[in-house]
Design an enzyme around this catalytic site. Structure first.
Site, mmCIF file in Angstrom:
data_model
loop_
_atom_site.group_PDB
_atom_site.id
_atom_site.type_symbol
_atom_site.label_atom_id
_atom_site.label_comp_id
_atom_site.label_asym_id
_atom_site.label_seq_id
_atom_site.Cartn_x
_atom_site.Cartn_y
_atom_site.Cartn_z
ATOM 1 N N HIS A 120 0.906 -1.595 -0.143
ATOM 2 C CA HIS A 120 0.235 0.134 0.571
ATOM 3 C C HIS A 120 0.934 0.983 0.068
ATOM 4 O O HIS A 120 2.040 1.299 0.813
ATOM 5 C CB HIS A 120 -0.733 0.167 1.225
ATOM 6 C CG HIS A 120 -0.343 0.064 2.501
ATOM 7 N ND1 HIS A 120 0.174 1.205 3.277
ATOM 8 C CD2 HIS A 120 0.455 -0.899 3.346
ATOM 9 C CE1 HIS A 120 0.967 1.233 4.091
ATOM 10 N NE2 HIS A 120 1.147 -0.274 4.781
ATOM 11 N N ASP A 121 0.412 2.082 -0.515
ATOM 12 C CA ASP A 121 0.984 3.194 -0.673
ATOM 13 C C ASP A 121 2.218 3.627 -1.377
ATOM 14 O O ASP A 121 3.166 4.478 -0.953
ATOM 15 C CB ASP A 121 0.650 4.344 0.960
ATOM 16 C CG ASP A 121 -0.456 4.350 1.362
ATOM 17 O OD1 ASP A 121 -1.392 4.933 0.708
ATOM 18 O OD2 ASP A 121 -1.024 3.283 1.868
ATOM 19 N N GLY A 138 5.007 -1.150 2.715
ATOM 20 C CA GLY A 138 4.201 -0.152 2.694
ATOM 21 C C GLY A 138 5.058 1.499 2.879
ATOM 22 O O GLY A 138 6.124 1.735 3.385
#
Length: 259
Positions: A120-121, A138
């Protein structure tokens, strides 16, 4: 638009007429796919995911799925993929989270080899090569024209500068400078008991302290393994977990990591 009859496409998805959707692909309602992009077979795409032109997704790649971050609670988040990327077998690309700006992005012309994980991200620039099983935690940022060797892991929030090279099997825990060539020391060391994990699993404080003391004797006592085990048996308060550790050491055919 060539679409195999076994593909499952939500009516809300927006797919260019020149894109190719192969057998057993699954595409969710918020997905957008650009011109001449090819999903070969068994590709799963969901969430608010935008994919540009001339990309190729190989079988069993997974794009735009929910983050594994336990702080993610289903908020609407995004995955953006540019043009001309090659996403090989079993690659996983996770959408963003509220804690990281809600977006995971991949630029243009990248090669993600089999089993790469993009958490994520993360933000990946252009023309990078991520070799087999590279794992990005992340919030990782990779600039342009970087090359990350197979089985390397990049710690959360780290940056990999442009035109850099990371040797295979590396563990990246700090930023990689632009234009630099880095590789991890291949030595692996023990730093003591896995105290946090043991506490979370409700091991007793006495057991944790016994393990910590035993591992300190093993790794920092200046003794060989036989001497260390004798000292542990003589000085460390016994517990079931310590007995298990000592049995494991005695039964090891290759020796244990001590550092």
């Amino acid at each position: 638009m060539p679409v195999h009859p076994t593909a499952i496409i939500d009516p809300g998805a927006r797919i260019d007429s020149t894109a190719e959707i192969g057998p057993y692909c699954v595409i969710g309602d918020e997905v957008e796919i650009g011109a001449r992009t090819r999903l070969m077979a068994s590709v799963f795409v969901e969430g608010a995911t935008t994919i540009g032109e001339d990309n190729t997704f190989y079988p069993y790649s997974t794009v735009g799925v929910a983050s594994q971050d336990k702080k993610y609670h289903g908020e609407r988040a995004f995955t953006r993929i540019g043009d001309g990327n090659s996403i090989r077998e079993f690659v996983t690309i996770h959408r963003g989270t509220e804690g990281g700006g809600l977006t995971t992005s991949i630029g243009d012309g990248n090669l993600l080899m089999a089993y790469v994980h993009v958490a994520h991200d993360c933000h990946i620039g252009a023309c990078n090569i991520l070799a087999n099983a590279v794992t990005l935690a992340g919030h990782v940022t990779i600039a342009d024209n970087a090359n990350i060797g197979a089985f390397s892991g990049v710690h959360q929030f780290c940056r990999v500068g442009r035109e850099s090279f990371v040797g295979g099997y590396s563990v990246v825990t700090q930023d990689v400078m632009p234009f630099s060539s880095v590789v991890s020391d291949r030595e692996i060391r023990v730093f003591g008991a896995n105290r946090i994990g043991l506490e979370r699993r409700s091991f007793s404080r006495d057991s944790i302290e016994s393990l910590q003391t035993a591992l300190r004797i093993l790794t920092r006592g200046g003794l060989n393994t036989t001497q260390a085990v004798e000292k542990i048996r003589a000085e460390v308060p016994p517990c079931a977990e310590l007995d298990e550790l000592l049995v494991f050491i005695a039964s090891s055919p290759r020796g244990v990591i001590k550092g």
